[in-house]
Design a protein around this motif. Structure first.
Motif, PDB file in Angstrom:
ATOM      1  N   PRO A 102      -7.250   0.089   2.973  1.00  0.00           N
ATOM      2  CA  PRO A 102      -8.331   0.704   2.777  1.00  0.00           C
ATOM      3  C   PRO A 102      -9.673  -0.135   2.627  1.00  0.00           C
ATOM      4  CG  PRO A 102      -7.217   0.880   0.710  1.00  0.00           C
ATOM      5  CD  PRO A 102      -6.721   0.125   1.586  1.00  0.00           C
ATOM      6  N   VAL A 146       0.978  -1.108  -0.056  1.00  0.00           N
ATOM      7  CA  VAL A 146      -0.006  -0.090   0.006  1.00  0.00           C
ATOM      8  C   VAL A 146       0.918   1.206   0.144  1.00  0.00           C
ATOM      9  CG1 VAL A 146      -1.738  -0.970   1.159  1.00  0.00           C
ATOM     10  CG2 VAL A 146      -0.177   0.094   2.488  1.00  0.00           C
ATOM     11  N   TRP A 160      -1.153   1.406   7.546  1.00  0.00           N
ATOM     12  CA  TRP A 160      -2.512   0.811   8.043  1.00  0.00           C
ATOM     13  C   TRP A 160      -2.554   0.149   9.295  1.00  0.00           C
ATOM     14  CZ3 TRP A 160       0.587  -1.519   3.969  1.00  0.00           C
ATOM     15  CH2 TRP A 160       1.224  -2.601   4.297  1.00  0.00           C
ATOM     16  N   ASP A 180      -4.223 -14.042   0.772  1.00  0.00           N
ATOM     17  CA  ASP A 180      -5.402 -13.380   1.040  1.00  0.00           C
ATOM     18  C   ASP A 180      -6.204 -14.927   1.450  1.00  0.00           C
ATOM     19  OD1 ASP A 180      -4.390 -11.161   0.499  1.00  0.00           O
ATOM     20  OD2 ASP A 180      -6.240 -10.383  -0.848  1.00  0.00           O
ATOM     21  N   ARG A 215     -15.779  -1.424  -1.935  1.00  0.00           N
ATOM     22  CA  ARG A 215     -15.938   0.075  -1.556  1.00  0.00           C
ATOM     23  C   ARG A 215     -17.239   0.547  -0.768  1.00  0.00           C
ATOM     24  NH1 ARG A 215     -12.094   3.602  -3.945  1.00  0.00           N
ATOM     25  NH2 ARG A 215     -10.485   2.487  -5.138  1.00  0.00           N
ATOM     26  N   GLU A 270     -17.581  -1.076   3.906  1.00  0.00           N
ATOM     27  CA  GLU A 270     -16.383  -0.959   4.385  1.00  0.00           C
ATOM     28  C   GLU A 270     -16.166  -1.469   5.819  1.00  0.00           C
ATOM     29  OE1 GLU A 270     -13.380   2.769   5.614  1.00  0.00           O
ATOM     30  OE2 GLU A 270     -15.044   3.096   4.356  1.00  0.00           O
ATOM     31  N   GLY A 312     -13.106  -5.716   1.526  1.00  0.00           N
ATOM     32  CA  GLY A 312     -12.190  -4.989   0.014  1.00  0.00           C
ATOM     33  C   GLY A 312     -13.337  -4.276  -0.681  1.00  0.00           C
ATOM     34  N   ARG A 364      -9.634  -3.970   4.107  1.00  0.00           N
ATOM     35  CA  ARG A 364      -9.087  -4.395   2.900  1.00  0.00           C
ATOM     36  C   ARG A 364      -9.080  -5.971   2.887  1.00  0.00           C
ATOM     37  NH1 ARG A 364      -3.907  -2.061  -0.291  1.00  0.00           N
ATOM     38  NH2 ARG A 364      -3.507  -3.858  -1.426  1.00  0.00           N
TER      39      ARG A 364
END
Length: 269
Positions: free
Chosen positions: A131, A106, A116, A144, A153, A156, A151, A134
């Motif tokens: 963000p 990031v 973060w 992951d 948008r 959140e 993740g 994530r």
């Protein structure tokens, strides 16, 4: 400190890099076996991580490009300074400081390694908070792990709490209110309340804490009405608890009473 008496048991010193910073922050990120993981940084100086032997009281290793944030088992997870203005998720062995793996990158917008937050999600799982909540990461490999809702948008993730039994609960801000979701250890979402999927009128569910199958939350931004949810189903367990602890264990629940006051409540079945 001696845990029984509260008196100082011992102290030790080691050299830090020279710095002209106006303030210095130093804290213990965790303990691996007999090694304390200590982080030190200034306002503009990138964090340095140290391994301090709790038996000899000596520094055993240090890493000037790694900021430890979380200890999970024998692994220490945090941020490694990469190329210019880039931070990389990484893990090192707590006893030796040996690098284990590096993962996602990031931007380092602050320029001082403040990219973060890495927090515990479940045994052998960590949550990278920004963000957009994530990702959930396997702490053994850095890969992951697929958890629904992370993740996105428009969804959140703002907070996750492991109940230290079998379930992790996460609070998310969505385009239609705030909700709480439950996940099992395999990554399956078990239930969700609040937000766009809830027709009960509780559109602003705020997760406070969870412990052994009980989820403590508030659901009215005006009054902060407290509620206890059943961790297995999401159903109401108690709607008149009066408070939602910020920390809970087998013995007590703690709430913040304002000012410097902490209120302590005895746990009940």
């Amino acid at each position: 400190m001696d845990a029984d008496s509260g008196r100082e048991a011992w102290r030790t010193k080691w050299d830090l890099p020279r710095s002209e910073d106006g303030y210095l922050v130093t804290y213990v990120a965790g303990v691996v076996g007999r090694t304390a993981i200590v982080v030190s940084h200034g306002e503009y100086r990138y964090p340095v991580t140290y391994g301090i032997d709790l038996v000899t009281h000596k520094e055993t290793w240090s890493d000037t490009s790694f900021k430890a944030q979380l200890v999970q088992g024998t692994r220490v997870l945090g941020q490694r300074r990469g190329g210019e203005d880039v931070l990389t998720l990484a893990a090192v062995d707590g006893a030796s400081g040996r690098a284990l793996w590096t993962g996602m990158e990031v931007p380092d917008e602050s320029g001082a390694g403040q990219g973060w937050t890495v927090k515990a999600f479940a045994p052998n799982r960590v949550w990278v908070a920004a963000p957009f909540g994530r990702a959930v990461i396997d702490s053994a490999t850095g890969k992951d792990v697929n958890y629904e809702g992370f993740g996105e948008r428009l969804h959140e993730i703002e907070k996750c709490v492991d109940d230290q039994l079998r379930t992790t609960f996460c609070a998310a801000r969505t385009v239609k209110g705030a909700e709480i979701s439950a996940y099992d250890r395999s990554g399956k979402r078990l239930w969700r309340v609040g937000g766009p999927s809830d027709d009960s009128g509780r559109k602003q569910m705020i997760l406070r804490s969870a412990f052994h199958g009980a989820v403590y939350a508030t659901f009215n931004e005006g009054t902060g009405a407290a509620i206890v949810l059943d961790g297995a189903t999401g159903a109401d367990k108690a709607t008149d608890s009066g408070y939602a602890p910020l920390l809970a264990n087998t013995y007590v629940g703690l709430t913040y009473g304002g000012g410097r006051q902490v209120d302590v409540y005895r746990a009940t079945r």
